[in-house]
Design an enzyme around this catalytic site. Structure first.
Site, short mmCIF file in Angstrom:
data_model
loop_
_atom_site.label_atom_id
_atom_site.label_comp_id
_atom_site.label_asym_id
_atom_site.label_seq_id
_atom_site.Cartn_x
_atom_site.Cartn_y
_atom_site.Cartn_z
N SER A 129 0.90 -1.15 0.03
CA SER A 129 -0.14 0.21 -0.07
C SER A 129 0.75 1.16 0.15
O SER A 129 0.47 2.16 -0.71
CB SER A 129 -1.09 -0.08 1.00
OG SER A 129 -0.18 -0.07 2.40
N ASP A 178 21.65 2.61 6.74
CA ASP A 178 21.55 1.83 7.99
C ASP A 178 20.71 2.48 8.82
O ASP A 178 21.46 3.35 9.55
CB ASP A 178 22.88 1.40 8.51
CG ASP A 178 22.85 0.78 9.63
OD1 ASP A 178 21.66 0.17 10.34
OD2 ASP A 178 23.97 0.26 10.43
N LYS A 187 19.79 1.87 11.64
CA LYS A 187 19.82 1.42 13.16
C LYS A 187 21.12 2.17 13.66
O LYS A 187 21.52 1.91 14.86
CB LYS A 187 19.73 -0.06 13.19
CG LYS A 187 18.37 -0.87 12.77
CD LYS A 187 18.72 -2.13 13.23
CE LYS A 187 17.31 -2.95 12.92
NZ LYS A 187 17.27 -4.58 13.08
N ASN A 221 4.77 3.30 6.38
CA ASN A 221 3.60 2.21 6.64
C ASN A 221 4.17 1.09 7.49
O ASN A 221 3.84 0.08 7.64
CB ASN A 221 3.24 1.65 5.35
CG ASN A 221 3.96 0.83 4.46
OD1 ASN A 221 5.31 0.92 4.78
ND2 ASN A 221 3.51 -0.22 3.82
N PHE A 222 5.14 1.66 8.44
CA PHE A 222 5.57 0.36 9.55
C PHE A 222 4.27 0.58 10.57
O PHE A 222 3.46 1.13 10.87
CB PHE A 222 6.82 0.91 10.55
CG PHE A 222 8.22 1.35 9.58
CD1 PHE A 222 8.55 0.15 8.96
CD2 PHE A 222 8.60 2.57 8.92
CE1 PHE A 222 9.60 0.07 7.98
CE2 PHE A 222 9.70 2.50 8.19
CZ PHE A 222 10.38 1.48 7.83
N ASP A 266 -5.29 -3.30 -0.04
CA ASP A 266 -4.08 -2.47 -0.13
C ASP A 266 -4.13 -1.23 -1.05
O ASP A 266 -3.48 -0.29 -0.80
CB ASP A 266 -2.98 -3.51 -0.48
CG ASP A 266 -2.32 -4.38 0.77
OD1 ASP A 266 -1.64 -3.35 1.40
OD2 ASP A 266 -2.33 -5.28 0.81
#
Length: 400
Positions: free
Chosen positions: A17, A73, A75, A96-97, A169
């Site tokens: 989506s 990256d 993180k 869209n997490f 979606d």
């Protein structure tokens, strides 16, 4: 030229989506930069039907055009610092997490607005950014089950049926595009930069607005699905799919008297339009018997002469021979890096009769990392250092 020329969008989207919404914005001129993890976004590495063309996932073909890719990256502190440089020059951040993911990475709404107060933040989630279901996995077929779409598809005799594509979606993507464009328009008029929240649950309900509204307001019903071949519980007979000798035909809005002449069913001649509701089962059974005696060619001729709305049921291959699909240029063929032809669905809207062009093919992982960082003011030596340190990557690979 496009409606969103000069608008820069950072897309942290994965799956379907979100990437589909970002592609639509790219189609109409936005500079869409997809920010991917070092191993690539999900849709790059996974494909429906496990199909890859020139090592490119059909999912990436579906949602990846008219974008640039940078791989970071997310993180690492340096990775987040790099992303914040991109946010400084962006108009929209999309993601869209699951709710809270960007917050944990150090990219909360407050942190992004501290970098760029004019940023529009667009979030597409399964169930909303908060609430009792906020952390649940928002996947299309699960939403079909929850929102009534599966329960209202199929027949009373056979039970619920899942829709054989992923309409929720795609509708969530369309709503996300509408919300972003509305927010951009408001920002230009008032200076206010909004947060846009779209969730798949309400997208799924919105897809069924007519039937849900009828159901909730006391419409007469025997159950959630149609009976005796009817496609649904709320339309007059014979609304549904009927078998001929050599295939199937969908019959839409029509009166019993029209069908009487078309299918040689004198029993229907005197029935009123209102009895199309009250005698649904009887009419549908009669139509099924009449259709079973005909070939597709015979049925189409008779239904056409009687003015009955109908269409032969075809699979996706039928789209290739459809003259209206061809007229609308609904498919676009492009050539991949290894010479294979990609068949893409074209942008579905025309502007002054023209379909927006495909400016760029779906990019390789981090294909534009250097140029995107340079545009953000990062000098060449620093870009080299970030690549050497593994904070960012630039590749010619379509998947990791």
């Amino acid at each position: 030229m496009g409606a969103l020329d000069g608008i820069r969008v950072l897309s942290f989207n994965h799956f379907l989506s979100g990437p589909a919404a970002a592609q639509h914005l790219g189609d109409i001129g936005a500079d869409v930069i997809t920010v991917e993890p070092l191993t690539g976004a999900f849709q790059r590495n996974w494909a429906v039907a496990n199909r890859f063309v020139d090592d490119t996932s059909v999912n990436h073909i579906t949602t990846g055009r008219n974008k640039r890719s940078i791989a970071v990256d997310l993180k690492s502190p340096e990775g987040i610092a790099t992303v914040k440089k991109l946010i400084e020059t962006a108009d929209v951040v999309m993601e869209n997490f699951r709710p809270g993911t960007l917050d944990k990475l150090g990219l909360s709404e407050a942190e992004m607005r501290a970098v760029n107060p004019r940023i529009i933040i667009a979030t597409t989630t399964g169930y909303g950014i908060d609430g009792p279901y906020a952390k649940r996995p928002g996947q299309d077929v699960l939403l079909q089950a929850m929102c009534g779409l599966a329960a209202h598809t199929g027949s009373m005799e056979s039970g619920p049926v899942a829709v054989g594509s992923v309409p929720i979606d795609h509708h969530a993507a369309a709503l996300t595009v509408a919300g972003i464009i509305a927010a951009l328009f408001e920002r230009e008029r008032t200076g206010v930069a909004r947060r846009v929240d779209v969730n798949m649950l309400q997208a799924a309900m919105d897809l069924q607005g007519e039937s849900i509204t009828a159901w909730m307001n006391g419409a007469e019903k025997a159950g959630p699905r149609g009976q005796d071949g009817m496609a649904n519980w709320f339309s007059p007979a014979p609304y549904g799919i009927y078998a001929a000798k050599d295939g199937h035909v969908m019959i839409s809005m029509s009166t019993p008297s029209q069908l009487s002449g078309a299918l040689n069913l004198p029993q229907l001649a005197e029935l009123s339009a209102d009895e199309g509701f009250s005698k649904r089962g009887e009419i549908s059974r009669l139509v099924a018997a009449g259709m079973a005696t005909l070939t597709i060619e015979e049925a189409v001729e008779k239904l056409t002469e009687a003015g009955v709305w109908h269409e032969v049921v075809r699979d996706y291959d039928g789209l290739l021979d459809n003259p209206q699909v061809d007229h609308l240029q609904a498919f676009t063929d492009m050539t991949g890096s290894q010479g294979s032809t990609f068949k893409m669905l074209s942008h579905p809207v025309r502007y002054d009769g023209e379909v927006p062009p495909i400016r760029t093919m779906p990019p390789a992982l981090g294909e534009q990392t250097r140029e995107v960082l340079a545009e953000a003011g990062v000098d060449a030596a620093e870009i080299d250092r970030l690549i050497e340190a593994g904070v960012v990557v630039q590749t010619n690979k379509m998947r990791s």
